[in-house]
Design a protein around this motif. Structure first.
Motif, mmCIF file in Angstrom:
data_model
loop_
_atom_site.group_PDB
_atom_site.id
_atom_site.type_symbol
_atom_site.label_atom_id
_atom_site.label_comp_id
_atom_site.label_asym_id
_atom_site.label_seq_id
_atom_site.Cartn_x
_atom_site.Cartn_y
_atom_site.Cartn_z
ATOM 1 N N LEU A 28 -16.945 3.549 3.712
ATOM 2 C CA LEU A 28 -16.647 4.480 2.637
ATOM 3 C C LEU A 28 -16.484 3.686 1.356
ATOM 4 O O LEU A 28 -15.812 2.652 1.340
ATOM 5 C CB LEU A 28 -15.357 5.247 2.929
ATOM 6 C CG LEU A 28 -15.326 6.018 4.239
ATOM 7 C CD1 LEU A 28 -13.941 6.587 4.470
ATOM 8 C CD2 LEU A 28 -16.364 7.109 4.240
ATOM 9 N N LEU A 29 -17.079 4.150 0.282
ATOM 10 C CA LEU A 29 -16.992 3.475 -1.008
ATOM 11 C C LEU A 29 -16.360 4.424 -2.018
ATOM 12 O O LEU A 29 -16.841 5.537 -2.209
ATOM 13 C CB LEU A 29 -18.377 3.052 -1.495
ATOM 14 C CG LEU A 29 -18.416 2.401 -2.868
ATOM 15 C CD1 LEU A 29 -17.679 1.066 -2.856
ATOM 16 C CD2 LEU A 29 -19.835 2.217 -3.333
ATOM 17 N N VAL A 30 -15.284 3.968 -2.640
ATOM 18 C CA VAL A 30 -14.623 4.764 -3.667
ATOM 19 C C VAL A 30 -15.334 4.477 -4.985
ATOM 20 O O VAL A 30 -15.200 3.409 -5.560
ATOM 21 C CB VAL A 30 -13.123 4.417 -3.768
ATOM 22 C CG1 VAL A 30 -12.459 5.263 -4.831
ATOM 23 C CG2 VAL A 30 -12.444 4.610 -2.430
ATOM 24 N N ALA A 31 -16.139 5.438 -5.435
ATOM 25 C CA ALA A 31 -16.935 5.250 -6.644
ATOM 26 C C ALA A 31 -16.119 5.527 -7.902
ATOM 27 O O ALA A 31 -16.435 5.025 -8.967
ATOM 28 C CB ALA A 31 -18.162 6.158 -6.605
ATOM 29 N N GLN A 32 -15.062 6.320 -7.762
ATOM 30 C CA GLN A 32 -14.237 6.658 -8.921
ATOM 31 C C GLN A 32 -12.858 7.039 -8.426
ATOM 32 O O GLN A 32 -12.723 7.757 -7.446
ATOM 33 C CB GLN A 32 -14.864 7.834 -9.671
ATOM 34 C CG GLN A 32 -14.046 8.378 -10.797
ATOM 35 C CD GLN A 32 -14.655 9.652 -11.365
ATOM 36 O OE1 GLN A 32 -15.819 9.951 -11.135
ATOM 37 N NE2 GLN A 32 -13.856 10.397 -12.083
ATOM 38 N N GLY A 33 -11.811 6.548 -9.055
ATOM 39 C CA GLY A 33 -10.443 6.910 -8.711
ATOM 40 C C GLY A 33 -9.836 6.005 -7.656
ATOM 41 O O GLY A 33 -10.279 4.880 -7.438
ATOM 42 N N ARG A 34 -8.830 6.525 -6.982
ATOM 43 C CA ARG A 34 -8.053 5.776 -5.993
ATOM 44 C C ARG A 34 -7.680 6.720 -4.855
ATOM 45 O O ARG A 34 -7.262 7.855 -5.118
ATOM 46 C CB ARG A 34 -6.793 5.267 -6.695
ATOM 47 C CG ARG A 34 -6.077 4.194 -6.011
ATOM 48 C CD ARG A 34 -4.992 3.649 -6.959
ATOM 49 N NE ARG A 34 -3.782 3.540 -6.171
ATOM 50 C CZ ARG A 34 -2.601 3.975 -6.518
ATOM 51 N NH1 ARG A 34 -2.413 4.549 -7.677
ATOM 52 N NH2 ARG A 34 -1.584 3.828 -5.723
ATOM 53 N N VAL A 35 -7.844 6.276 -3.600
ATOM 54 C CA VAL A 35 -7.570 7.147 -2.459
ATOM 55 C C VAL A 35 -6.690 6.445 -1.425
ATOM 56 O O VAL A 35 -6.610 5.220 -1.391
ATOM 57 C CB VAL A 35 -8.867 7.605 -1.752
ATOM 58 C CG1 VAL A 35 -9.736 8.412 -2.670
ATOM 59 C CG2 VAL A 35 -9.624 6.445 -1.166
ATOM 60 N N HIS A 36 -6.066 7.249 -0.593
ATOM 61 C CA HIS A 36 -5.369 6.749 0.592
ATOM 62 C C HIS A 36 -6.141 7.290 1.790
ATOM 63 O O HIS A 36 -6.356 8.496 1.912
ATOM 64 C CB HIS A 36 -3.916 7.230 0.639
ATOM 65 C CG HIS A 36 -3.172 6.680 1.803
ATOM 66 N ND1 HIS A 36 -2.720 5.385 1.846
ATOM 67 C CD2 HIS A 36 -2.824 7.232 2.987
ATOM 68 C CE1 HIS A 36 -2.112 5.171 2.991
ATOM 69 N NE2 HIS A 36 -2.168 6.280 3.704
ATOM 70 N N ILE A 37 -6.598 6.376 2.671
ATOM 71 C CA ILE A 37 -7.374 6.763 3.847
ATOM 72 C C ILE A 37 -6.515 6.532 5.082
ATOM 73 O O ILE A 37 -5.981 5.441 5.280
ATOM 74 C CB ILE A 37 -8.679 5.946 3.940
ATOM 75 C CG1 ILE A 37 -9.541 6.216 2.704
ATOM 76 C CG2 ILE A 37 -9.439 6.289 5.219
ATOM 77 C CD1 ILE A 37 -10.779 5.360 2.616
ATOM 78 N N GLU A 38 -6.386 7.560 5.891
ATOM 79 C CA GLU A 38 -5.587 7.490 7.109
ATOM 80 C C GLU A 38 -6.484 7.808 8.298
ATOM 81 O O GLU A 38 -7.090 8.884 8.357
ATOM 82 C CB GLU A 38 -4.447 8.494 7.028
ATOM 83 C CG GLU A 38 -3.288 8.134 7.888
ATOM 84 C CD GLU A 38 -2.082 8.993 7.556
ATOM 85 O OE1 GLU A 38 -1.501 9.515 8.517
ATOM 86 O OE2 GLU A 38 -1.755 9.145 6.374
ATOM 87 N N GLU A 39 -6.596 6.847 9.236
ATOM 88 C CA GLU A 39 -7.429 7.042 10.422
ATOM 89 C C GLU A 39 -6.661 7.777 11.514
ATOM 90 O O GLU A 39 -5.450 7.956 11.423
ATOM 91 C CB GLU A 39 -7.932 5.698 10.947
ATOM 92 C CG GLU A 39 -8.953 5.058 10.033
ATOM 93 C CD GLU A 39 -9.728 3.950 10.711
ATOM 94 O OE1 GLU A 39 -10.147 4.126 11.869
ATOM 95 O OE2 GLU A 39 -9.916 2.911 10.070
ATOM 96 N N SER A 40 -7.386 8.136 12.567
ATOM 97 C CA SER A 40 -6.783 8.814 13.712
ATOM 98 C C SER A 40 -5.719 7.924 14.348
ATOM 99 O O SER A 40 -5.880 6.704 14.385
ATOM 100 C CB SER A 40 -7.834 9.117 14.772
ATOM 101 O OG SER A 40 -8.893 9.821 14.223
ATOM 102 N N PRO A 41 -4.677 8.516 14.878
ATOM 103 C CA PRO A 41 -3.671 7.712 15.570
ATOM 104 C C PRO A 41 -4.261 7.055 16.814
ATOM 105 O O PRO A 41 -5.229 7.546 17.392
ATOM 106 C CB PRO A 41 -2.598 8.720 15.973
ATOM 107 C CG PRO A 41 -2.949 9.997 15.333
ATOM 108 C CD PRO A 41 -4.343 9.915 14.848
#
Length: 105
Positions: free
Chosen positions: A27-40
């Motif tokens: 995954l590439l964040v092209a703009q902004g800032r994200v929090h990515i949470e995977e499956s437990p």
């Protein structure tokens, strides 16, 4: 069954989205800032959920297949892109190909 890659996803500020992804999807964040949470997942008898904040321009490689949650952080929107997972070489080539390489070395 492999999931389809997406070209662009736009998220408003503080918006979350759940996405199905394959292991090794980038995954590439092209703009902004994200929090990515995977499956437990299970770790030493406990269920653990990991997450990471990803800044603009940084890639994130998904470790395991399943659902992830992407949350836009900050006051602006987010644009997210995906690159499909690539099968490791040992899955593409037949096993005898590696034996032949090892014997010829």
């Amino acid at each position: 069954m492999p999931t389809e890659p997406f070209s662009d996803i736009l998220l408003a500020a503080d918006e979350s989205l759940h996405l199905p992804v394959d292991a090794r999807t980038v995954l590439l964040v092209a703009q902004g800032r994200v929090h990515i949470e995977e499956s437990p997942r299970w770790l030493a008898g406990r269920m653990v959920s990991g997450g990471r904040t990803v800044e603009e321009g940084q890639p994130y490689t998904v470790e395991q297949s399943g659902w992830i949650r992407v949350t836009a952080l900050g006051g602006s929107g987010v644009r997210l892109r995906s690159v499909p997972a690539v099968a490791p070489a040992w899955r593409v080539a037949p096993w005898w190909h590696f034996v032949r390489q090892w014997l010829s070395a």
